[in-house]
Scaffold this active site. Structure first.
Site, mmCIF file in Angstrom:
data_model
loop_
_atom_site.group_PDB
_atom_site.id
_atom_site.type_symbol
_atom_site.label_atom_id
_atom_site.label_comp_id
_atom_site.label_asym_id
_atom_site.label_seq_id
_atom_site.Cartn_x
_atom_site.Cartn_y
_atom_site.Cartn_z
ATOM 1 N N HIS A 66 0.948 -1.563 0.502
ATOM 2 C CA HIS A 66 -0.180 -0.426 -0.043
ATOM 3 C C HIS A 66 0.664 0.735 0.483
ATOM 4 O O HIS A 66 1.362 2.022 0.811
ATOM 5 C CB HIS A 66 -0.652 0.304 1.178
ATOM 6 C CG HIS A 66 -1.605 0.858 0.693
ATOM 7 N ND1 HIS A 66 -1.854 2.046 1.631
ATOM 8 C CD2 HIS A 66 -3.443 0.763 0.723
ATOM 9 C CE1 HIS A 66 -3.126 3.109 1.558
ATOM 10 N NE2 HIS A 66 -3.823 1.400 0.142
ATOM 11 N N ILE A 72 1.919 5.032 1.232
ATOM 12 C CA ILE A 72 1.118 5.313 2.405
ATOM 13 C C ILE A 72 -0.071 4.812 3.309
ATOM 14 O O ILE A 72 -0.244 3.224 3.049
ATOM 15 C CB ILE A 72 -0.514 5.847 1.737
ATOM 16 C CG1 ILE A 72 0.514 6.659 0.206
ATOM 17 C CG2 ILE A 72 -1.678 6.433 1.991
ATOM 18 C CD1 ILE A 72 -0.501 7.042 -0.994
ATOM 19 N N GLY A 75 -6.298 4.786 5.493
ATOM 20 C CA GLY A 75 -7.163 5.190 5.938
ATOM 21 C C GLY A 75 -7.689 4.505 7.118
ATOM 22 O O GLY A 75 -7.551 4.801 8.341
ATOM 23 N N VAL A 76 -7.745 3.274 6.881
ATOM 24 C CA VAL A 76 -8.781 2.047 8.180
ATOM 25 C C VAL A 76 -7.715 1.828 8.654
ATOM 26 O O VAL A 76 -7.997 2.456 10.241
ATOM 27 C CB VAL A 76 -9.137 1.179 6.967
ATOM 28 C CG1 VAL A 76 -7.745 0.164 7.085
ATOM 29 C CG2 VAL A 76 -9.896 0.454 7.735
ATOM 30 N N GLU A 80 -8.415 2.631 12.511
ATOM 31 C CA GLU A 80 -8.102 1.469 14.188
ATOM 32 C C GLU A 80 -7.016 2.169 14.833
ATOM 33 O O GLU A 80 -7.515 1.874 16.344
ATOM 34 C CB GLU A 80 -7.478 0.404 13.180
ATOM 35 C CG GLU A 80 -6.879 -0.832 14.111
ATOM 36 C CD GLU A 80 -8.125 -1.519 15.150
ATOM 37 O OE1 GLU A 80 -7.582 -1.711 15.838
ATOM 38 O OE2 GLU A 80 -8.983 -1.293 14.235
#
Length: 174
Positions: A66, A72, A75-76, A80
């Site tokens: 990723h 990067i 976002g998840v 978390e």
């Protein structure tokens, strides 16, 4: 260098917050590597609010895919990290309320960490990349039965990276 301004900059600073190291957090949460997303928690007012740090390293396993040519943080995983800070604030309250009881309170408290129920109005405004240090903020809001609404945000320096509202369960079932 002082942390970026955040949700905890409220007029009521009379109550001093607690600090937790990564080892303390491992005793408080059921999460383990590679899913333990916070390195430190501080300014924790049990059951009310807290701040935390996530140091983002190029060695994180998710960077392998990723994205391989432009790393990067997903976002998840930022969400978390914010949710885990919420769990620390919640468990700190349990520990505070059981401070006079037996020494196994910490391990029992980690079993009470609930689940993420919903994510609302989450906006991502800055990419998070290796070398960044995320400053996390969480402020617990109203209880809705077995749920708790929480305002969260993540910053890198003075730049907002993400902000929104989470709803978390206040315990586990089963």
């Amino acid at each position: 260098m002082s942390p970026a301004p955040g949700l905890l900059d409220a007029p009521d600073k009379a109550r001093k917050g607690l600090s937790y190291s990564s080892d303390d957090i491992k005793r408080m949460l059921p999460h383990r590597w590679p899913m333990l997303m916070i390195d430190r928690a501080y300014d924790v007012v049990p059951g009310v609010s807290g701040r935390g740090i996530k140091s983002v390293s190029v060695n994180e396993p998710f960077f392998a895919g990723h994205y391989p040519d432009h790393s990067i943080m997903p976002g998840v995983l930022i969400v978390e990290a914010m949710a885990q800070l919420v769990a620390v604030v919640y468990v700190a309250e349990i520990l505070e309320n059981t401070a006079d009881s037996e020494s196994t309170a910490e391990s029992d408290a980690s079993r009470s960490v609930g689940y993420l129920g919903s994510i609302s109005n989450m906006k991502f405004s800055r990419l998070v990349v290796p070398g960044d240090q995320l400053t996390l903020d969480a402020k617990l809001g109203q209880r809705l039965g077995g749920l708790r609404q929480v305002k969260v945000r993540a910053s890198v320096g003075s730049e907002l990276a993400a902000a929104g509202t989470l709803v978390v369960t206040t315990g586990r079932k089963g």
